[in-house]
Enzyme design. Structure first.
Site, PDB file in Angstrom:
ATOM      1  N   CYS A 286       0.903  -1.243  -0.083  1.00 19.53           N
ATOM      2  CA  CYS A 286       0.075   0.122  -0.020  1.00 19.53           C
ATOM      3  C   CYS A 286       0.917   1.082  -0.004  1.00 19.53           C
ATOM      4  CB  CYS A 286      -0.913   0.001   0.971  1.00 19.53           C
ATOM      5  SG  CYS A 286      -0.239   0.275   2.702  1.00 19.53           S
ATOM      6  N   HIS A 345      -2.764   1.649   6.690  1.00 16.17           N
ATOM      7  CA  HIS A 345      -3.095   1.506   5.481  1.00 16.17           C
ATOM      8  C   HIS A 345      -2.792   2.796   4.896  1.00 16.17           C
ATOM      9  CE1 HIS A 345      -4.223   0.608   1.495  1.00 16.17           C
ATOM     10  NE2 HIS A 345      -5.267   1.292   1.394  1.00 16.17           N
ATOM     11  N   ASP A 368      -7.325   5.742  -3.851  1.00 12.24           N
ATOM     12  CA  ASP A 368      -6.543   4.479  -3.217  1.00 12.24           C
ATOM     13  C   ASP A 368      -6.070   3.867  -4.498  1.00 12.24           C
ATOM     14  OD1 ASP A 368      -5.211   2.748  -1.979  1.00 12.24           O
ATOM     15  OD2 ASP A 368      -6.880   2.248  -0.502  1.00 12.24           O
TER      16      ASP A 368
END
Length: 702
Positions: A286, A345, A368
Site C-alpha cells: 500500500c 493503510h 487509493d
C-alpha cells in the site's frame, strides 16, 4: 528568452474541441517555442524531459519564421492536437493590432511582435484545457507545416485561479506540488515510524511515464480536463489487475522474481522501469502504491499527499462493520473472519474542486491505488471528499462508503460455540473507537508528522460523530441486530507490550478494571500470531491459557511469549515482522468475558552516518557509516543502500554478516549532480532486520 524547440510527434493525435481565435494565412518555414524564465516556467523547468512542459491557463510564446514578411491580410492557423481521433482546434489571429481577452472556456492567441519574416505569437491555453500530450502544426492556406520537434506536455495549474486544482496557499503548493521528497508513515497506533520516500516527480522519464499512464488509463481524452476523472482513472492504472498497469501487488511474503516492497525508497525507479519496458513492475504494497500515485498526481500538476490511517478497517461486506470470529479457545476462525483490520493503510489525497457534486465538497479527496475492492467493475477507489467521509455522506461519489468504513467502522468480536451440534454466535465485544486512529501525513514545510484525523472524523464520542455514524447507517438502510451480554463486574481490559529487541522474549501486561474489589478467579486465553501488517496470519505462534486470582478494582496479569516461539518463523516472510497478541479474559464466577489485542514491532540497533553539511556539483562527497549489532543474534546478508535525487543513481553495498556485539564502519563515495538542498538516505537491511534508516540534508552548490 531562452530558445527551446519541441520534440518529434508520434502520429497519434486528437485535436482540441473547436475553439476559434484568428491568426493569418502564409507559408511557415520554422516554429520554435520560446521559454521565458518567469514565475510559471520556474515550476516546469525542473522536469527532466526533452519535451516542452507548460501548465494550462498560462501564456507561452511561439516564434514563427515565414517565407515573406507578415501582412495584416495574411491568415495563419495554429493546430494543437491530442489523442487517437483528430479534431482540430484553431487559434487564429485576424489582424496585427487586434487585442482579445482570455475566456475560461477558450484558448487565446495574439500577435506579440513581428520583424520582417519573423513573428512572435503569445498563446494562452484554457484553464480547463485537456491535460496530456499535444502535437503542434501550423497551417497557412493549403500548406500544413509540422515542426521537426513539436510535442508539448500540458499540465494542471494549481497557480491559476480559474483552474479547478487551484491551491491558494503558496507554502502548500510548494509542499504538495513541488516537493520531491517526503515520508510515508508506518507501524501501528502508538508506535508510528516514518519511512523516507523520494516522490521524484521531476526525475528523468518520470513525467514521460505519467503522461503514458494517463493515455493508457480509462479516461477519455476529452475528459482529461477534469482532475476527478483523471484521479479516478489513475487509481485503476496503478495495478495490472484491470489489464495494463504499473505495479504488481504482493502480500505473500515471497518476493522472488521482483523487488520486496520494503526495499523501495522512492517512485522514480518504478516509473522509469515501467516506461522503459512497458511491463508491470514487481512488487508493491500500500505505501508503494500511495507513494507512486502521489508522484503521478504531483507530476501532472494536481496537489497531492500520501496519508496513513492506523487501525484501518477492510470491510469486505460493505456494512460499515468489521466482524471477527473466535472459537472457544480464543483463536480467530480465519475461514469466517473475512473482514480485517490493517495495522496501517496508506492512500493518497488530491486537491480539487468537485463540480460534479453539490456545494461543500471541494478540497482534499481520498483516492487509493492499492487494488482492494471492485468499484463499478474495476479495481479503483475514489476520489472521495474528506468532507463526505467526515459527515457520513456515504452516497457521495466515489467509493465513500468503503473509505468511511476504513476510518469509522465498528469492530464486533463474536464467540462461536457448538451447542447440541449447532453453532451459537455471541457478541462478546463491540469496539466503536478502535478504527481510524492517528491519521497522518507529512507537515507542510517541515520534516515532521501532521495528524489530520479531525479532517476525516469528528472527535470520538462527540454528538457530531454519533450523528455522522447514524447518518451513514440510515443511507445504508442496514441495522445491526445483536445482544451484547450484560456486564456487572468487568469495566474494561487493555493490554500493553513492553518494547523488545529482536531475539528477546516479549512480556504482555493485561490491565483488568472491575466494578468490584472482591477477589475473583479469571481465566485468560492468549493467542499469538506472526502476521502481515494487513492482519493476514503467517504463522500461529501458540495459544496459551492462564488462570489467576485478582483482587482490587484494577489488576495486572503478565503473559510472556518466549523468543523461541517466534524466532523460527521469521524466515517465512521477507517483510517487517509483526506479532499480534489477542487475549480473552473470563471471570469464572460471573462468566463475563472481555477481549483485547496488541501488536509488537521490534526495536533495532541505531545506524549512524556522517556527511558534510554542504558540497559542490562534480566534487566527491564521502559518507561515513557506523553500525553496531546490539542484538543477541547475528545479522546476515546485510545490504546498505544510498539514494538521493542529487546523485546519479542508487548505490548498493554488501556487508555480509555482523555478529552480536560486532561493529562495522565503512565509507560511501558519491558525486552530486544537482544544486540545491539534497536529502541523502542511507538504508540498512538484512535477513532479520528489514529497515533501518538514516538521512542527512546537504546543500549542494556549483
Amino acid at each position: 528568452m531562452e530558445l527551446l524547440k519541441i520534440s518529434n510527434p508520434e502520429r497519434d493525435s486528437f485535436f482540441l474541441p473547436p475553439d476559434a481565435v484568428l491568426l493569418t494565412d502564409l507559408q511557415v518555414l520554422q516554429v520554435d517555442f520560446l521559454r521565458q524564465k518567469n514565475t510559471y516556467s520556474h515550476h516546469t523547468l525542473a522536469y527532466q524531459t526533452n519535451k516542452v512542459v507548460l501548465r494550462r491557463g498560462q501564456m507561452f510564446h511561439l516564434r514563427l519564421v515565414l517565407n515573406q514578411p507578415f501582412q495584416s491580410s495574411d491568415n495563419l492557423e495554429l493546430q494543437f492536437s491530442m489523442g487517437p481521433n483528430p479534431n482540430v482546434s484553431r487559434l487564429i489571429l485576424a489582424k496585427l493590432n487586434k487585442e482579445a481577452s482570455l475566456s475560461s472556456d477558450h484558448w487565446l492567441a495574439t500577435l506579440h511582435s513581428y520583424s520582417g519574416t519573423e513573428i512572435i505569437v503569445a498563446v494562452t491555453s484554457a484553464p480547463k484545457a485537456m491535460v496530456g500530450k499535444y502535437f503542434l502544426s501550423v497551417k497557412s492556406g493549403n500548406h500544413l507545416f509540422k515542426p521537426e520537434e513539436n510535442i508539448l506536455y500540458l499540465l494542471f495549474n494549481p497557480w491559476c485561479e480559474e483552474d479547478v486544482v487551484f491551491m491558494p496557499d503558496e507554502k502548500e503548493r510548494a509542499e504538495y506540488v513541488l516537493n520531491d521528497t517526503g515520508y510515508v508513515y508506518m507501524g501501528f497506533a502508538g508506535n508510528i515510524r516514518e519511512k523516507p520516500w523520494n516522490f521524484a516527480q521531476f526525475e528523468k522519464n518520470v513525467l514521460n511515464c505519467c503522461i503514458t499512464l494517463l493515455s493508457q488509463s480509462f479516461v477519455k481524452p476529452e475528459n482529461t480536463w477534469d482532475p476527478v476523472l483523471v484521479g479516478r482513472a489513475l487509481t485503476a492504472v496503478m495495478s495490472p489487475q484491470n489489464g495494463q498497469g504499473l505495479l504488481i501487488g504482493n502480500w505473500s511474503g515471497n518476493y522472488q522474481g521482483g523487488t520486496p516492497p520494503h526495499v523501495w525508497t522512492g517512485s522514480a525507479p518504478i516509473l522509469q522501469q515501467y516506461y522503459a519496458t512497458q511491463k508491470p513492475v514487481s512488487f508493491g504494497q500500500c505505501w508503494v502504491f500511495s507513494g507512486v500515485l502521489t508522484t503521478v498526481l504531483r507530476a501532472l500538476g494536481i496537489p497531492a499527499r500520501s496519508v496513513t490511517n492506523f487501525n484501518s478497517a477492510h470491510d469486505t461486506e460493505k456494512n460499515l462493520t468489521v466482524d471477527i470470529y473466535l472459537n472457544e479457545m480464543g483463536k480467530k476462525i480465519v475461514s469466517m473472519s473475512k473482514d480485517s483490520v490493517w495495522n496501517f493503510h496508506v492512500w493518497t489525497e488530491g486537491w480539487m474542486k468537485r463540480q460534479d457534486l453539490p456545494k461543500g465538497y471541494d478540497g482534499w479527496q481520498a483516492m487509493d491505488g492499492t487494488p482492494q475492492e471492485l468499484s463499478d467493475g474495476i479495481y479503483r477507489c475514489g476520489p472521495s471528499p474528506l468532507t463526505a467521509i467526515r459527515r457520513g455522506d456515504i452516497s457521495m461519489c466515489y467509493d465513500t462508503r468503503f473509505l468511511f468504513s476504513e476510518v469509522h467502522a465498528s469492530k464486533y468480536v463474536w464467540m462461536v460455540k457448538v451447542v447440541n451440534g449447532e453453532k451459537k454466535y455471541t457478541v462478546i465485544s463491540v469496539e466503536t473507537t478502535e478504527i481510524g486512529k492517528q491519521i497522518s501525513t507529512k507537515a507542510v514545510g517541515q520534516d515532521s508528522r501532521n495528524d489530520i484525523t479531525n479532517e476525516y472524523k469528528f472527535p470520538e464520542g462527540s454528538s457530531e460523530e454519533k450523528e455522522a455514524t447514524e447518518h451513514a447507517f440510515t443511507l445504508l438502510n442496514y441495522e445491526r441486530k445483536y445482544n451484547l451480554p450484560e456486564k456487572k463486574d468487568f469495566l474494561e481490559m487493555s493490554v500493553q507490550a513492553d518494547p523488545v529487541l529482536l531475539g528477546n522474549s516479549v512480556n504482555f501486561t493485561l490491565i483488568l478494571k472491575r466494578t468490584t474489589a472482591t477477589q475473583q478467579k479469571v481465566k485468560i486465553a492468549s493467542s499469538f500470531d506472526l502476521q502481515m501488517y494487513t492482519g493476514k496470519m503467517v504463522a500461529n505462534l501458540g495459544v496459551f491459557h492462564k488462570t489467576a486470582q485478582i483482587q482490587g478494582q484494577e489488576s495486572k496479569v503478565t503473559v510472556t511469549l518466549d523468543c523461541h516461539a517466534y524466532m523460527g518463523s521469521l524466515g517465512m516472510i521477507d517483510d517487517e515482522p509483526v506479532i499480534k497478541g489477542f487475549f480473552v479474559a473470563e471471570i469464572v464466577e460471573s462468566k463475563e468475558m472481555m477481549t483485547s489485542e496488541t501488536f509488537v514491532y521490534f526495536q533495532y540497533p541505531e545506524f549512524s552516518i556522517e556527511l558534510p553539511n554542504s558540497g559542490k556539483v562534480g566534487q566527491p562527497l564521502t559518507c561515513s557509516c557506523v553500525f553496531k549489532n546490539t542484538l543477541a543474534i547475528p545479522l546476515t546478508n546485510i545490504l546498505i543502500f544510498m539514494e538521493s535525487l542529487g546523485i546519479s543513481s542508487r548505490q548498493t553495498f554488501d556487508q555480509g554478516t555482523v555478529h552480536p556485539g560486532e561493529i562495522i564502519q565503512f565509507y560511501i563515495n558519491c558525486t552530486p549532480e544537482k544544486t540545491g538542498p539534497r536529502k541523502f538516505i542511507i538504508k540498512f537491511t538484512s535477513d532479520q532486520v528489514k529497515e533501518i534508516y538514516a538521512e542527512k540534508l546537504v546543500l549542494i552548490t556549483n
